[in-house]
Design a protein around this motif. Structure first.
Motif, PDB file in Angstrom:
ATOM      1  N   ASP A  94      25.142  87.154  14.664  1.00  0.00           N
ATOM      2  CA  ASP A  94      24.776  85.962  15.431  1.00  0.00           C
ATOM      3  C   ASP A  94      25.892  84.931  15.318  1.00  0.00           C
ATOM      4  OD1 ASP A  94      23.348  84.260  17.015  1.00  0.00           O
ATOM      5  OD2 ASP A  94      21.956  83.624  15.439  1.00  0.00           O
ATOM      6  N   ALA A  95      27.021  85.274  15.912  1.00  0.00           N
ATOM      7  CA  ALA A  95      28.203  84.411  15.883  1.00  0.00           C
ATOM      8  C   ALA A  95      29.137  84.855  16.992  1.00  0.00           C
ATOM      9  CB  ALA A  95      28.909  84.509  14.536  1.00  0.00           C
ATOM     10  N   PRO A  96      29.935  83.932  17.518  1.00  0.00           N
ATOM     11  CA  PRO A  96      30.885  84.313  18.568  1.00  0.00           C
ATOM     12  C   PRO A  96      31.953  85.274  18.053  1.00  0.00           C
ATOM     13  CG  PRO A  96      31.086  81.969  18.015  1.00  0.00           C
ATOM     14  CD  PRO A  96      29.969  82.521  17.203  1.00  0.00           C
ATOM     15  N   ARG A  97      32.477  86.051  18.971  1.00  0.00           N
ATOM     16  CA  ARG A  97      33.465  87.069  18.620  1.00  0.00           C
ATOM     17  C   ARG A  97      34.683  86.486  17.912  1.00  0.00           C
ATOM     18  NH1 ARG A  97      35.886  91.056  23.156  1.00  0.00           N
ATOM     19  NH2 ARG A  97      36.454  89.059  24.068  1.00  0.00           N
ATOM     20  N   ALA A  98      35.163  85.328  18.333  1.00  0.00           N
ATOM     21  CA  ALA A  98      36.344  84.732  17.692  1.00  0.00           C
ATOM     22  C   ALA A  98      36.094  84.474  16.208  1.00  0.00           C
ATOM     23  CB  ALA A  98      36.739  83.438  18.397  1.00  0.00           C
ATOM     24  N   LEU A  99      34.891  84.047  15.856  1.00  0.00           N
ATOM     25  CA  LEU A  99      34.577  83.795  14.446  1.00  0.00           C
ATOM     26  C   LEU A  99      34.482  85.104  13.671  1.00  0.00           C
ATOM     27  CD1 LEU A  99      33.854  81.924  12.111  1.00  0.00           C
ATOM     28  CD2 LEU A  99      31.466  82.049  12.861  1.00  0.00           C
ATOM     29  N   VAL A 100      33.809  86.092  14.242  1.00  0.00           N
ATOM     30  CA  VAL A 100      33.688  87.382  13.545  1.00  0.00           C
ATOM     31  C   VAL A 100      35.072  88.007  13.370  1.00  0.00           C
ATOM     32  CG1 VAL A 100      32.653  89.683  13.601  1.00  0.00           C
ATOM     33  CG2 VAL A 100      31.314  87.688  14.342  1.00  0.00           C
TER      34      VAL A 100
END
Length: 161
Positions: free
Chosen positions: A21-27
């Protein structure tokens, strides 16, 4: 390079899909920033006090996982492909004390953006393994599952959810 006959076919490949549950850039950052990797890499009750990563094709990887009993488990590797923020491919290997390869695994990670969430596709293929690598390879699925559980908790801690 060979995989010993003692390693069953079922242990030579692993696929896991997990949604964060996080945007791809953060992951992506969680996978490529050594400070973040140190916070979640390794099975439950393991820490990773040493994380060195040169995140570029051909870039070196060196990590040391520490078990709950204090034993260190070093491994090395190289990034094969880096396509920010969609795909990482790395090969990691563990050597025996005499310098020979104990086991070598290629791991591919695909990061799929989905309405503010990220679906991670992890695929691992054993490239080389001695018969004495049966133990660690038997634990590969549990180890990755526990690592991804720790990553999920780290993502939640960073995002404040």
């Amino acid at each position: 390079m060979t995989v010993a006959a003692a390693i069953p076919e079922a242990l030579r490949r692993l696929s896991i899909v997990r949604t964060f549950d996080a945007p791809r850039a953060l992951v992506w950052k969680m996978w490529t920033d050594p400070a973040h990797v140190a916070a979640w890499w390794g099975p439950e009750h393991f820490t990773t006090p040493v994380v060195r990563m040169d995140v570029r094709p051909g870039g070196a990887i060196h990590m040391v996982m520490r078990g709950p009993d204090g034993a260190d488990f070093p491994f090395d590797g190289r990034f094969v492909a880096v396509e920010e923020p969609e795909r990482l491919v790395m090969r990691t290997w563990v050597r025996r004390e005499d310098g020979t390869t104990w086991f070598d695994v290629e791991q591919s990670f695909r990061f799929e953006e989905m309405d503010g969430q990220t679906r991670l596709h992890l695929d691992a293929v054993v490239i080389e393994a001695g018969a004495d690598a049966l133990g660690p390879l038997t634990g590969m699925e549990a180890g990755w599952t526990q690592s991804l559980d720790k990553l999920e908790a780290h993502v939640l801690a960073v995002t404040g959810d």
